[in-house]
Design a protein around this motif. Sequence first.
Motif, mmCIF file in Angstrom:
data_model
loop_
_atom_site.group_PDB
_atom_site.id
_atom_site.type_symbol
_atom_site.label_atom_id
_atom_site.label_comp_id
_atom_site.label_asym_id
_atom_site.label_seq_id
_atom_site.Cartn_x
_atom_site.Cartn_y
_atom_site.Cartn_z
ATOM 1 N N TYR A 77 0.824 -1.202 0.000
ATOM 2 C CA TYR A 77 0.000 0.000 0.000
ATOM 3 C C TYR A 77 0.864 1.259 0.000
ATOM 4 C CZ TYR A 77 -3.746 3.284 0.861
ATOM 5 O OH TYR A 77 -4.623 4.329 0.728
ATOM 6 N N THR A 78 1.953 1.237 0.750
ATOM 7 C CA THR A 78 2.866 2.383 0.786
ATOM 8 C C THR A 78 3.436 2.635 -0.612
ATOM 9 O OG1 THR A 78 3.426 1.936 3.086
ATOM 10 C CG2 THR A 78 4.971 3.311 1.848
ATOM 11 N N GLY A 79 3.825 1.562 -1.289
ATOM 12 C CA GLY A 79 4.345 1.693 -2.655
ATOM 13 C C GLY A 79 3.312 2.294 -3.591
ATOM 14 N N PHE A 80 2.072 1.823 -3.474
ATOM 15 C CA PHE A 80 0.984 2.359 -4.296
ATOM 16 C C PHE A 80 0.791 3.856 -4.035
ATOM 17 C CE2 PHE A 80 -3.467 3.706 -4.133
ATOM 18 C CZ PHE A 80 -3.786 3.643 -5.475
ATOM 19 N N GLN A 81 0.744 4.241 -2.752
ATOM 20 C CA GLN A 81 0.540 5.640 -2.388
ATOM 21 C C GLN A 81 1.691 6.517 -2.883
ATOM 22 O OE1 GLN A 81 -2.533 6.147 -1.920
ATOM 23 N NE2 GLN A 81 -2.570 6.976 0.135
ATOM 24 N N PHE A 82 2.906 6.007 -2.732
ATOM 25 C CA PHE A 82 4.079 6.751 -3.167
ATOM 26 C C PHE A 82 4.034 6.990 -4.681
ATOM 27 C CE2 PHE A 82 8.436 6.923 -4.757
ATOM 28 C CZ PHE A 82 8.905 8.019 -4.051
ATOM 29 N N LYS A 83 3.718 5.931 -5.437
ATOM 30 C CA LYS A 83 3.643 6.074 -6.901
ATOM 31 C C LYS A 83 2.543 7.045 -7.295
ATOM 32 C CE LYS A 83 5.588 1.558 -7.792
ATOM 33 N NZ LYS A 83 5.272 0.148 -7.911
ATOM 34 N N SER A 84 1.420 7.001 -6.581
ATOM 35 C CA SER A 84 0.322 7.936 -6.870
ATOM 36 C C SER A 84 0.751 9.372 -6.609
ATOM 37 C CB SER A 84 -0.902 7.618 -6.002
ATOM 38 O OG SER A 84 -1.429 6.375 -6.347
ATOM 39 N N LEU A 85 1.398 9.599 -5.470
ATOM 40 C CA LEU A 85 1.890 10.932 -5.116
ATOM 41 C C LEU A 85 2.866 11.431 -6.182
ATOM 42 C CD1 LEU A 85 2.114 13.179 -2.873
ATOM 43 C CD2 LEU A 85 4.088 11.909 -2.050
ATOM 44 N N LEU A 86 3.778 10.575 -6.564
ATOM 45 C CA LEU A 86 4.794 10.930 -7.550
ATOM 46 C C LEU A 86 4.150 11.299 -8.886
ATOM 47 C CD1 LEU A 86 7.886 11.055 -7.820
ATOM 48 C CD2 LEU A 86 7.837 8.698 -8.606
ATOM 49 N N SER A 87 3.200 10.489 -9.363
ATOM 50 C CA SER A 87 2.601 10.768 -10.672
ATOM 51 C C SER A 87 1.585 11.912 -10.616
ATOM 52 C CB SER A 87 1.958 9.521 -11.260
ATOM 53 O OG SER A 87 0.849 9.121 -10.497
ATOM 54 N N ASP A 88 0.785 11.977 -9.542
ATOM 55 C CA ASP A 88 -0.271 12.990 -9.475
ATOM 56 C C ASP A 88 0.232 14.398 -9.173
ATOM 57 O OD1 ASP A 88 -1.994 10.899 -9.927
ATOM 58 O OD2 ASP A 88 -2.752 10.807 -7.873
ATOM 59 N N TYR A 89 1.339 14.514 -8.417
ATOM 60 C CA TYR A 89 1.785 15.842 -7.989
ATOM 61 C C TYR A 89 3.143 16.267 -8.549
ATOM 62 C CZ TYR A 89 -2.126 15.620 -4.827
ATOM 63 O OH TYR A 89 -3.388 15.516 -4.313
ATOM 64 N N PHE A 90 3.928 15.310 -9.057
ATOM 65 C CA PHE A 90 5.284 15.651 -9.508
ATOM 66 C C PHE A 90 5.571 15.129 -10.913
ATOM 67 C CE2 PHE A 90 5.297 15.501 -4.874
ATOM 68 C CZ PHE A 90 5.742 16.786 -4.592
ATOM 69 N N ASN A 91 4.521 14.882 -11.690
ATOM 70 C CA ASN A 91 4.660 14.410 -13.073
ATOM 71 C C ASN A 91 5.609 13.221 -13.195
ATOM 72 O OD1 ASN A 91 2.894 16.376 -14.107
ATOM 73 N ND2 ASN A 91 4.549 17.882 -14.139
ATOM 74 N N GLY A 92 5.609 12.360 -12.190
ATOM 75 C CA GLY A 92 6.447 11.166 -12.235
ATOM 76 C C GLY A 92 7.926 11.429 -12.006
ATOM 77 N N SER A 93 8.294 12.642 -11.626
ATOM 78 C CA SER A 93 9.703 13.011 -11.456
ATOM 79 C C SER A 93 10.125 12.910 -9.997
ATOM 80 C CB SER A 93 9.939 14.433 -11.966
ATOM 81 O OG SER A 93 11.225 14.877 -11.579
ATOM 82 N N PHE A 94 10.947 11.912 -9.693
ATOM 83 C CA PHE A 94 11.461 11.768 -8.331
ATOM 84 C C PHE A 94 12.343 12.958 -7.938
ATOM 85 C CE2 PHE A 94 14.431 10.371 -5.088
ATOM 86 C CZ PHE A 94 13.540 9.974 -4.109
ATOM 87 N N PRO A 95 13.227 13.445 -8.838
ATOM 88 C CA PRO A 95 14.028 14.624 -8.463
ATOM 89 C C PRO A 95 13.165 15.836 -8.078
ATOM 90 C CG PRO A 95 15.009 13.572 -10.359
ATOM 91 C CD PRO A 95 13.678 12.893 -10.124
ATOM 92 N N LYS A 96 12.040 16.062 -8.801
ATOM 93 C CA LYS A 96 11.149 17.179 -8.453
ATOM 94 C C LYS A 96 10.559 16.969 -7.068
ATOM 95 C CE LYS A 96 9.605 18.604 -13.040
ATOM 96 N NZ LYS A 96 8.471 18.654 -13.975
ATOM 97 N N MET A 97 10.159 15.735 -6.771
ATOM 98 C CA MET A 97 9.573 15.447 -5.476
ATOM 99 C C MET A 97 10.616 15.602 -4.370
ATOM 100 S SD MET A 97 7.521 12.134 -4.059
ATOM 101 C CE MET A 97 8.978 11.188 -3.710
#
Length: 129
Positions: A77-97
């Motif tokens: 679930y943590t992985g799912f939430q993290f991926k959602s946060l990354l894609s929904d708020y940071f356009n999939g960019s880990f460096p931006k996050m």
Amino acid sequence: MTVKIKSLTKAEEQIMQILWDLKEGVVKDIVDKFEDTKPAYTTVATVLTVLEKKGFVNCKKVGNVKLFSPEVSKKEYTGFQFKSLLSDYFNGSFPKMATFFARENNLGIEELEEMLKITENELNKDVNN
């Protein structure tokens, strides 16, 4: 059983957090773990039924009681939430996050270097397993 993970409501997530800690429990066990205001027994039972329908918990009858256990792990679930946060708020960019969190938390160079070291160690663990 493969479950398509979806976001949980706040109440569902609170109950899952408790169930992940308990590993398994009856409704009373879960109600007792709430620290401040305890929800009604029936409310917890209803949320557990919803979580069962969503595939997040497993329920087995033991005598007169239902014993609940997580069907989805906290890590999944943590992985799912993290991926959602990354894609929904940071356009999939880990460096931006990472930059956002570094700015929001006023991280200094030493803390950022520590983060990089921890990340590198975790990635090396994954490669070696």
